[in-house]
Design a protein around this motif. Structure first.
Motif, short mmCIF file in Angstrom:
data_model
loop_
_atom_site.label_atom_id
_atom_site.label_comp_id
_atom_site.label_asym_id
_atom_site.label_seq_id
_atom_site.Cartn_x
_atom_site.Cartn_y
_atom_site.Cartn_z
N ILE A 82 -14.31 14.75 -12.47
CA ILE A 82 -14.13 13.39 -12.97
C ILE A 82 -13.10 13.45 -14.10
CG2 ILE A 82 -16.15 13.66 -14.47
CD1 ILE A 82 -15.19 10.35 -12.90
N ILE A 83 -12.08 12.59 -14.03
CA ILE A 83 -10.99 12.62 -15.00
C ILE A 83 -11.16 11.54 -16.07
CG2 ILE A 83 -8.49 12.36 -15.29
CD1 ILE A 83 -8.25 13.39 -12.35
N ALA A 84 -11.50 10.33 -15.63
CA ALA A 84 -11.60 9.21 -16.57
C ALA A 84 -12.35 8.07 -15.91
CB ALA A 84 -10.21 8.75 -17.02
N SER A 85 -12.70 7.08 -16.72
CA SER A 85 -13.25 5.83 -16.20
C SER A 85 -12.42 4.70 -16.80
CB SER A 85 -14.72 5.66 -16.56
OG SER A 85 -14.88 5.55 -17.98
N GLY A 86 -12.51 3.53 -16.19
CA GLY A 86 -11.72 2.44 -16.73
C GLY A 86 -11.92 1.13 -16.00
N ILE A 87 -11.03 0.19 -16.27
CA ILE A 87 -11.08 -1.14 -15.66
C ILE A 87 -9.81 -1.36 -14.84
CG2 ILE A 87 -11.22 -3.63 -16.09
CD1 ILE A 87 -13.71 -2.22 -16.97
N HIS A 88 -10.00 -1.78 -13.60
CA HIS A 88 -8.86 -2.09 -12.74
C HIS A 88 -9.06 -3.50 -12.19
CE1 HIS A 88 -5.56 -1.65 -9.95
NE2 HIS A 88 -6.35 -1.90 -8.92
N ARG A 89 -8.26 -4.44 -12.68
CA ARG A 89 -8.32 -5.84 -12.25
C ARG A 89 -9.74 -6.40 -12.36
NH1 ARG A 89 -4.11 -5.85 -7.06
NH2 ARG A 89 -2.33 -5.01 -8.25
N ARG A 91 -12.56 -4.80 -12.50
CA ARG A 91 -13.63 -4.01 -11.88
C ARG A 91 -13.69 -2.62 -12.48
NH1 ARG A 91 -12.64 -4.16 -5.61
NH2 ARG A 91 -10.47 -4.67 -6.10
N GLN A 92 -14.90 -2.10 -12.65
CA GLN A 92 -15.08 -0.75 -13.15
C GLN A 92 -14.57 0.25 -12.12
OE1 GLN A 92 -16.06 0.08 -16.10
NE2 GLN A 92 -17.14 -1.72 -16.91
N CYS A 93 -14.04 1.38 -12.59
CA CYS A 93 -13.60 2.40 -11.66
C CYS A 93 -13.71 3.78 -12.28
CB CYS A 93 -12.17 2.14 -11.19
SG CYS A 93 -10.93 2.42 -12.46
N LEU A 94 -13.74 4.77 -11.42
CA LEU A 94 -13.71 6.17 -11.81
C LEU A 94 -12.44 6.80 -11.27
CD1 LEU A 94 -17.37 7.22 -10.89
CD2 LEU A 94 -16.51 6.61 -13.16
N ILE A 95 -11.78 7.60 -12.09
CA ILE A 95 -10.61 8.35 -11.66
C ILE A 95 -11.04 9.80 -11.51
CG2 ILE A 95 -8.27 9.09 -12.23
CD1 ILE A 95 -9.57 5.99 -13.90
N MET A 96 -10.82 10.34 -10.32
CA MET A 96 -11.34 11.66 -9.99
C MET A 96 -10.26 12.52 -9.36
SD MET A 96 -14.93 10.49 -8.24
CE MET A 96 -14.10 9.46 -7.05
N GLU A 97 -10.54 13.82 -9.31
CA GLU A 97 -9.70 14.74 -8.56
C GLU A 97 -9.59 14.28 -7.11
OE1 GLU A 97 -10.11 19.34 -6.87
OE2 GLU A 97 -11.64 18.48 -8.20
N PHE A 98 -8.39 14.29 -6.57
CA PHE A 98 -8.19 13.96 -5.17
C PHE A 98 -8.39 15.21 -4.33
CE2 PHE A 98 -5.37 13.73 -1.43
CZ PHE A 98 -5.96 12.65 -0.79
N VAL A 99 -9.25 15.11 -3.32
CA VAL A 99 -9.55 16.25 -2.46
C VAL A 99 -8.87 16.05 -1.11
CG1 VAL A 99 -11.38 17.58 -1.33
CG2 VAL A 99 -11.78 16.59 -3.60
N GLN A 100 -7.95 16.93 -0.79
CA GLN A 100 -7.24 16.85 0.48
C GLN A 100 -8.08 17.50 1.58
OE1 GLN A 100 -3.42 18.74 0.48
NE2 GLN A 100 -2.84 17.97 2.52
#
Length: 301
Positions: A82-89, A91-100
């Motif tokens: 987990i990298i960060a949390s925040g607000i996008h338009r 709405r709450q959101c979580l920013i995470m590592e992208f797993v390919q």
């Protein structure tokens, strides 16, 4: 435990590129860090419907709680960071590592039934290794299913979606999990709290789904609610690979106490069938191939 960085306006930091998945508690988007160019995953609270504002706000808090649970698992390589949390338009959101990689459900759909002992043992064995670390931190995942598992190009599995995870023994006041894969004790409130055996049931469901293409106790459509129902129809029961038949049926026993005590016990029964380091890949293999992990690494359990 470090705190999750909070970002007031996610769009200032990340460019959202497109949706890559959806779930009951949030939709998953691919995004790009505007400064570094690094790709990340953004789990975004679902848009507000016509219901009360309080329900929308509660869903946002639930998503942030998921971030807190993911922070408890920091350092487990198979769990996205987990990298960060925040607000996008709004709405709450979580920013995470992208797993390919590919969802396990898609990998299995292209190859089921999976009967090769080394392949079956590699999928369930890797999940045992991951869950041992989750369980050692006193959490139950509660939502094990192929949709929540990614197979990376090198065959390594990653476990996603901690949205329903809960502390071992914490009482629940409603159903928790996904119908078909959830254990019987997850289907309603559980005053005694869930145990690690709930995840062992989910593992058993994945094993059955891989090998005989059927979930236990009627699966999604006809799920029975009493313990006297058959685990599998007779024709599917007969097709269970003999190497795993006894283990699989014990993993999905109705009563939690009748299942294996922990994932180490499950892993020990799988160990004889794990590919050895340096061995050849199966002639009929999954793509990506989960056996590659054990053909290049020694087991960690």
């Amino acid at each position: 435990m470090r705190e999750v960085e909070k970002i007031d306006n996610v769009e200032n930091h990340y460019e959202v590129l497109g949706r890559v998945g959806e779930g009951g508690h949030g939709d998953l988007f691919l995004a790009r860090d505007r400064q570094s160019g690094e790709r990340v995953a953004l789990k975004l609270q679902k848009t507000r419907d016509l219901g009360p504002k309080s329900i929308f706000q509660s869903a946002g808090r639930h998503l942030l709680e998921e971030g807190d649970r993911m922070m408890m698992l920091t350092g487990i390589q198979a769990i996205p960071e987990i990298i960060a949390s925040g607000i996008h338009r709004g709405r709450q959101c979580l920013i995470m590592e992208f797993v390919q990689g590919s969802q396990l459900q898609d990998v299995l759909l292209a190859a089921r039934p999976v009967r090769h002992p080394g392949t079956v043992a590699s999928v369930i064995g890797q999940l045992c290794e991951i869950l041992r670390e989750v369980h050692d931190r006193n959490l139950v995942h509660c939502d094990l299913k192929p949709e929540n598992i990614i197979v990376q190009p090198d065959g390594r599995l990653r476990l996603l979606d901690m949205g329903l995870a809960i502390a071992v023994g914490e009482p629940t006041d409603c159903e928790r999990g996904t119908r078909g894969w959830a254990s019987p004790e997850q289907s309603d409130a559980c005053d005694q709290g869930l145990t690690r055996q709930a995840d062992i049931f989910g593992l058993g469901c994945i094993l059955l789904e891989m090998t005989v293409m059927r979930l236990p106790y009627g699966g999604l459509e006809e799920r029975v609610t009493k313990p006297d129902g058959p685990v599998l129809p007779a024709d599917r029961l007969a097709k269970l690979p003999p190497e795993f038949a006894s283990l699989a049926l014990r993993m999905v026993r109705w009563e939690a106490a009748d299942r294996p005590a922990d994932v180490r016990e499950v892993f020990d029964e799988l160990r004889p069938y794990l590919p050895r380091v340096g061995s050849r890949r199966p002639s009929k293999r999954l793509r990506p191939d989960p056996t590659e992990y054990y053909r290049t690494h020694l087991p960690r359990l």
